[in-house]
Design a protein around this motif. Structure first.
Motif: not given
Length: 250
Positions: A176-193
């Motif tokens: 899920e972490h590997t595909h997080a951006e694909r699933f949500s349309g938002q990168s990990d960095a952007d989500w936390w920012a």
């Protein structure tokens, strides 16, 4: 979440073990095979998620009518079981070492790769798994390895279940972490920012002092994906260390 083990039990077992070949009408060869149907369904699920994997779309991807699929497989429940067991067969587990820990680690890291290739696996409950060749090959491999670890027979069975439960769950999180951006349309960095304001305005370091102290010591200096990978490595090592400590001298 989809659940495996649905549909007609006898029919699912027949399909899993390919105990009979579907009969074609008037001697004509079938337009598609069961293996091609399963492969097409897995490709759709890989690309677009499990919800997108419908009988209509599988048929369209193969260039046949939906009713053609039903001459091979009764419905989506049975097809899901076939997909799941086919995925487990991709583990290609073989004993290449006399070291039981290395054998378990081989299963664990191949399972992570499997979930990365097939992220839809995390959406399938395997509380009642399909009793197919993929499942039996996986469990037989682990039990054979653990049987050499100096554990009692009942502990071998329990250890196998514990390892599978941890590895499958943790592998799903890693995928899920590997595909997080694909699933949500938002990168990990952007989500936390987007949530940085929480730490500035809401988080109370005195109330959550353990988190604050660990933070100050660098305990969270890694990405979410790195944290998940570290948790997987530590958890697997802890389980194997615990089993080794229980082993009796032979």
């Amino acid at each position: 979440m989809e659940r495996s083990g649905g549909g007609d039990a006898q029919e699912t077992l027949r399909l899993l073990w390919r105990s009979e070949q579907p009969r074609s009408g008037r001697g004509r060869p079938p337009k598609v095979s069961l293996d091609k149907i399963v492969a097409a369904a897995m490709t759709l699920a890989d690309q677009d998620g499990l919800d997108a994997m419908t009988m209509d779309k599988v048929a369209a991807s193969l260039g046949v009518g939906t009713m053609t699929l039903y001459t091979h497989v009764p419905g989506k429940a049975e097809l899901l079981d076939l997909m799941l067991d086919s995925a487990w067969q991709e583990l290609y587990l073989e004993s290449t070492s006399d070291n039981w820990r290395k054998q378990v680690e081989r299963y664990a890291y191949r399972t992570v790769d499997l979930h990365t290739r097939h992220p839809w696996l995390r959406m399938v409950s395997t509380t009642r798994p399909p009793l197919g060749p993929g499942l039996l090959a996986r469990d037989n491999y682990l039990i054979a390895a653990l049987s050499t670890a100096g554990l009692a027979a009942i502990e071998v069975s329990a250890a196998c279940d514990a390892i599978v439960t941890f590895v499958e769950s943790a592998a799903a999180v890693l995928a899920e972490h590997t595909h997080a951006e694909r699933f949500s349309g938002q990168s990990d960095a952007d989500w936390w920012a987007a949530r940085q304001v929480f730490w500035e305005t809401t988080f109370d370091p005195e109330r959550y002092s353990a988190i604050q102290e660990t933070w100050k010591k660098g305990g969270f200096n890694r990405t979410a994906g790195e944290a998940a990978a570290n948790a997987f490595d530590l958890g697997l090592k802890a389980i194997l260390d615990g089993l080794a400590a229980r082993a009796q001298p032979r």
